[in-house]
Write a protein that holds these residues in place. Sequence first.
Motif, PDB file in Angstrom:
ATOM      1  N   ASN A 151     -10.079  -7.887   6.534  1.00 33.19           N
ATOM      2  CA  ASN A 151     -11.214  -7.792   5.621  1.00 33.19           C
ATOM      3  C   ASN A 151     -11.155  -9.003   4.704  1.00 33.19           C
ATOM      4  O   ASN A 151     -10.107  -9.632   4.536  1.00 33.19           O
TER       5      ASN A 151
ATOM      6  N   VAL B  19     -14.430  -2.513   3.459  1.00 32.22           N
ATOM      7  CA  VAL B  19     -15.100  -2.961   2.238  1.00 32.22           C
ATOM      8  C   VAL B  19     -16.573  -3.250   2.520  1.00 32.22           C
ATOM      9  O   VAL B  19     -16.928  -3.765   3.579  1.00 32.22           O
TER      10      VAL B  19
ATOM     11  N   MET C 290      -0.747   7.071   1.960  1.00 36.02           N
ATOM     12  CA  MET C 290      -2.196   6.910   2.011  1.00 36.02           C
ATOM     13  C   MET C 290      -2.773   7.759   3.153  1.00 36.02           C
ATOM     14  O   MET C 290      -2.269   7.738   4.271  1.00 36.02           O
TER      15      MET C 290
ATOM     16  N   GLU D 272      -8.562   7.688   2.594  1.00 38.93           N
ATOM     17  CA  GLU D 272      -8.262   6.664   1.587  1.00 38.93           C
ATOM     18  C   GLU D 272      -8.167   5.288   2.231  1.00 38.93           C
ATOM     19  O   GLU D 272      -8.684   4.299   1.697  1.00 38.93           O
ATOM     20  N   ALA D 273      -7.495   5.220   3.371  1.00 38.48           N
ATOM     21  CA  ALA D 273      -7.365   3.949   4.075  1.00 38.48           C
ATOM     22  C   ALA D 273      -8.721   3.423   4.504  1.00 38.48           C
ATOM     23  O   ALA D 273      -9.018   2.232   4.353  1.00 38.48           O
ATOM     24  N   ARG D 274      -9.544   4.285   5.031  1.00 36.01           N
ATOM     25  CA  ARG D 274     -10.888   3.884   5.482  1.00 36.01           C
ATOM     26  C   ARG D 274     -11.695   3.311   4.318  1.00 36.01           C
ATOM     27  O   ARG D 274     -12.326   2.259   4.451  1.00 36.01           O
ATOM     28  N   GLN D 275     -11.656   3.996   3.180  1.00 32.74           N
ATOM     29  CA  GLN D 275     -12.399   3.522   2.011  1.00 32.74           C
ATOM     30  C   GLN D 275     -11.857   2.178   1.522  1.00 32.74           C
ATOM     31  O   GLN D 275     -12.615   1.288   1.154  1.00 32.74           O
ATOM     32  N   GLN D 276     -10.553   2.012   1.540  1.00 35.32           N
ATOM     33  CA  GLN D 276      -9.946   0.781   1.047  1.00 35.32           C
ATOM     34  C   GLN D 276     -10.140  -0.377   2.019  1.00 35.32           C
ATOM     35  O   GLN D 276     -10.324  -1.524   1.593  1.00 35.32           O
ATOM     36  N   TRP D 277     -10.095  -0.132   3.321  1.00 33.11           N
ATOM     37  CA  TRP D 277     -10.156  -1.212   4.308  1.00 33.11           C
ATOM     38  C   TRP D 277     -11.582  -1.637   4.627  1.00 33.11           C
ATOM     39  O   TRP D 277     -11.870  -2.824   4.739  1.00 33.11           O
TER      40      TRP D 277
ATOM     41  N   TYR E 279       0.858  -1.188   0.000  1.00 38.56           N
ATOM     42  CA  TYR E 279       0.000   0.000   0.000  1.00 38.56           C
ATOM     43  C   TYR E 279       0.891   1.234   0.000  1.00 38.56           C
ATOM     44  O   TYR E 279       2.001   1.216   0.545  1.00 38.56           O
TER      45      TYR E 279
ATOM     46  N   SER F 144      -7.229  -9.530   3.675  1.00 39.14           N
ATOM     47  CA  SER F 144      -6.023  -8.922   4.228  1.00 39.14           C
ATOM     48  C   SER F 144      -6.199  -8.835   5.727  1.00 39.14           C
ATOM     49  O   SER F 144      -7.308  -8.658   6.218  1.00 39.14           O
TER      50      SER F 144
END
Length: 163
Positions: A67, A47, A36, A40-45, A32, A83
């Motif tokens: 996740n 899910v 970040m 961005e991290a919140r949106q990616q993690w 990653y 992950s």
Amino acid sequence: MPLTIREAGAEDWPGIWPIVRDVVTEQQTFPYDPAMTEPEARQQWLVPAPARVVVAADGDRVLGTANMYANRPGPGNHVASGSLMVARDARGSGVGRALVVDLIEWARRAGFAAVQFNAVVETNVAAIRLYESLGFVTLGVAPGAFRHPVEGRVGLRIMWLEL
């Protein structure tokens, strides 16, 4: 208090974010971007369903998070992926194992045929040993695909567990 694995909610993000931030900025186990931002991290993690996000908690303290989701859409959606990250001070205490076991159990319940981890950093020996102890095998290694801050370019493993 015993470790519990539970579904993560928006209220868990303040406990999840420091773990994600530490793991990502260490640049040793996840591909990653270390720049970040928190949004961005919140949106990616975090899910959305039908994917799943969990935390490993000791009371109110988040010690790890994972996740899990279909590895690919359409014809690849019968294979799960995911992950997981563990707080720096909780590593080596069984939190990672509990999260991986939970992911495997979720994948079985959801009817997936296998679990595939797409990018296990070759120098992450603790994770590789953990996955292998749970039956995962390495399908292949993309040589030099990860820029490790100490070891230089190292491989990324694709690891597989038939369910």
